[in-house]
Design a protein around this motif. Structure first.
Motif, mmCIF file in Angstrom:
data_model
loop_
_atom_site.group_PDB
_atom_site.id
_atom_site.type_symbol
_atom_site.label_atom_id
_atom_site.label_comp_id
_atom_site.label_asym_id
_atom_site.label_seq_id
_atom_site.Cartn_x
_atom_site.Cartn_y
_atom_site.Cartn_z
ATOM 1 N N VAL A 131 5.564 7.692 8.974
ATOM 2 C CA VAL A 131 4.297 7.294 8.352
ATOM 3 C C VAL A 131 4.028 8.140 7.103
ATOM 4 O O VAL A 131 3.649 7.618 6.046
ATOM 5 N N LEU A 132 4.235 9.456 7.201
ATOM 6 C CA LEU A 132 4.021 10.335 6.044
ATOM 7 C C LEU A 132 4.948 9.983 4.892
ATOM 8 O O LEU A 132 4.521 9.976 3.728
ATOM 9 N N ALA A 133 6.196 9.679 5.187
ATOM 10 C CA ALA A 133 7.143 9.300 4.129
ATOM 11 C C ALA A 133 6.692 8.015 3.443
ATOM 12 O O ALA A 133 6.759 7.904 2.209
ATOM 13 N N ALA A 134 6.220 7.047 4.221
ATOM 14 C CA ALA A 134 5.745 5.784 3.639
ATOM 15 C C ALA A 134 4.514 6.022 2.761
ATOM 16 O O ALA A 134 4.387 5.438 1.680
ATOM 17 N N ARG A 135 3.614 6.888 3.203
ATOM 18 C CA ARG A 135 2.414 7.177 2.410
ATOM 19 C C ARG A 135 2.767 7.915 1.122
ATOM 20 O O ARG A 135 2.200 7.640 0.067
ATOM 21 N N LYS A 136 3.704 8.873 1.203
ATOM 22 C CA LYS A 136 4.121 9.594 -0.002
ATOM 23 C C LYS A 136 4.720 8.627 -1.022
ATOM 24 O O LYS A 136 4.452 8.714 -2.208
ATOM 25 N N GLU A 137 5.533 7.704 -0.543
ATOM 26 C CA GLU A 137 6.149 6.732 -1.445
ATOM 27 C C GLU A 137 5.094 5.823 -2.060
ATOM 28 O O GLU A 137 5.147 5.507 -3.243
ATOM 29 N N ALA A 138 4.114 5.401 -1.265
ATOM 30 C CA ALA A 138 3.044 4.544 -1.790
ATOM 31 C C ALA A 138 2.246 5.281 -2.860
ATOM 32 O O ALA A 138 1.914 4.712 -3.912
ATOM 33 N N ARG A 139 1.961 6.568 -2.621
ATOM 34 C CA ARG A 139 1.231 7.351 -3.621
ATOM 35 C C ARG A 139 2.045 7.528 -4.899
ATOM 36 O O ARG A 139 1.508 7.439 -5.992
ATOM 37 N N SER A 140 3.332 7.776 -4.755
ATOM 38 C CA SER A 140 4.150 7.976 -5.958
ATOM 39 C C SER A 140 4.309 6.666 -6.725
ATOM 40 O O SER A 140 4.338 6.659 -7.945
ATOM 41 N N ARG A 141 4.378 5.534 -6.024
ATOM 42 C CA ARG A 141 4.435 4.234 -6.702
ATOM 43 C C ARG A 141 3.147 3.979 -7.478
ATOM 44 O O ARG A 141 3.177 3.490 -8.609
ATOM 45 N N THR A 142 2.017 4.317 -6.869
ATOM 46 C CA THR A 142 0.729 4.147 -7.545
ATOM 47 C C THR A 142 0.654 5.026 -8.785
ATOM 48 O O THR A 142 0.209 4.584 -9.846
ATOM 49 N N ALA A 143 1.112 6.257 -8.669
ATOM 50 C CA ALA A 143 1.097 7.179 -9.816
ATOM 51 C C ALA A 143 2.013 6.675 -10.926
ATOM 52 O O ALA A 143 1.659 6.733 -12.098
ATOM 53 N N ARG A 144 3.186 6.157 -10.575
ATOM 54 C CA ARG A 144 4.113 5.620 -11.600
ATOM 55 C C ARG A 144 3.518 4.403 -12.272
ATOM 56 O O ARG A 144 3.658 4.213 -13.481
ATOM 57 N N ALA A 145 2.821 3.564 -11.516
ATOM 58 C CA ALA A 145 2.200 2.366 -12.094
ATOM 59 C C ALA A 145 1.097 2.751 -13.063
ATOM 60 O O ALA A 145 0.945 2.116 -14.121
ATOM 61 N N ARG A 146 0.341 3.793 -12.741
ATOM 62 C CA ARG A 146 -0.736 4.240 -13.636
ATOM 63 C C ARG A 146 -0.177 4.800 -14.928
ATOM 64 O O ARG A 146 -0.769 4.665 -15.991
ATOM 65 N N GLU A 147 0.991 5.471 -14.841
ATOM 66 C CA GLU A 147 1.607 6.038 -16.042
ATOM 67 C C GLU A 147 2.055 4.939 -17.003
ATOM 68 O O GLU A 147 2.040 5.143 -18.215
ATOM 69 N N HIS A 148 2.443 3.814 -16.472
ATOM 70 C CA HIS A 148 2.977 2.735 -17.295
ATOM 71 C C HIS A 148 1.942 1.682 -17.667
ATOM 72 O O HIS A 148 2.299 0.667 -18.270
ATOM 73 N N GLU A 149 0.693 1.916 -17.301
ATOM 74 C CA GLU A 149 -0.359 0.955 -17.664
ATOM 75 C C GLU A 149 -0.643 1.018 -19.162
ATOM 76 O O GLU A 149 -0.734 2.092 -19.749
ATOM 77 N N PRO A 150 -0.784 -0.138 -19.797
ATOM 78 C CA PRO A 150 -1.195 -0.123 -21.203
ATOM 79 C C PRO A 150 -2.654 0.282 -21.329
ATOM 80 O O PRO A 150 -3.476 -0.027 -20.475
ATOM 81 N N GLU A 151 -2.944 0.978 -22.379
ATOM 82 C CA GLU A 151 -4.332 1.454 -22.541
ATOM 83 C C GLU A 151 -5.124 0.586 -23.459
ATOM 84 O O GLU A 151 -4.819 -0.182 -24.201
#
Length: 151
Positions: A131-151
């Motif tokens: 469960v912790l591994a899945a949550r860490k991956e979900a958080r890192s995916r969210t962070a990567r998506a925010r980095e690539h969002e157009p402003e």
């Protein structure tokens, strides 16, 4: 995925150790019953139903059934396979879904409560790591998506 990979590897190690340990202990303590399967012929060594006209259940027949359900018929083999699959997926950077961890943790918790003392509770730890591994991956995916969002 490094942190998630480490968590999944630890979880898979726990699963493999639990399943393998279970089968090894059974082999050690019930070797007479297991070797009896070979003597009687493997096919139908553990019958599901009594034959017509056969005498009632004996202690030996019940022990034979218990040995089967505690060994090859138990969840030890699927637990080993789940551990191997988790190890394999972690090596490829694929995260095991959190629902699998929750299911494993719940199953092991109930088993641990029903059979105290037992190593079932180590399976709860393995489930929590998934469960912790899945949550860490979900958080890192969210962070990567925010980095690539157009402003």
């Amino acid at each position: 995925m490094n942190a998630g990979k480490r968590l999944l590897r630890r979880a898979s190690g726990i699963m493999i150790a639990l399943g393998t340990g279970h089968l090894l202990l059974l082999t050690l303590f019930a070797w007479g019953d297991i070797s009896g399967w070979m003597d009687r012929g493997v096919w139908a060594a553990v019958p599901l139903a009594l034959n017509e006209g056969a005498p009632g259940r004996t202690v030996e027949s019940l022990q034979n059934e218990v040995t089967f359900w505690a060994g090859p018929g138990s969840f030890a083999v699927p637990l080993i396979l789940l551990g191997c699959l988790t190890w394999h997926l972690a090596a490829r950077g694929v995260v095991v879904p959190a629902w699998a961890g929750w299911g494993l943790a719940a199953w092991c918790f109930v088993g641990g409560v029903l059979l105290v003392p037992s190593p079932y509770f180590a399976g709860v730890v393995a489930g929590a790591l998934v469960v912790l591994a899945a949550r860490k991956e979900a958080r890192s995916r969210t962070a990567r998506a925010r980095e690539h969002e157009p402003e």
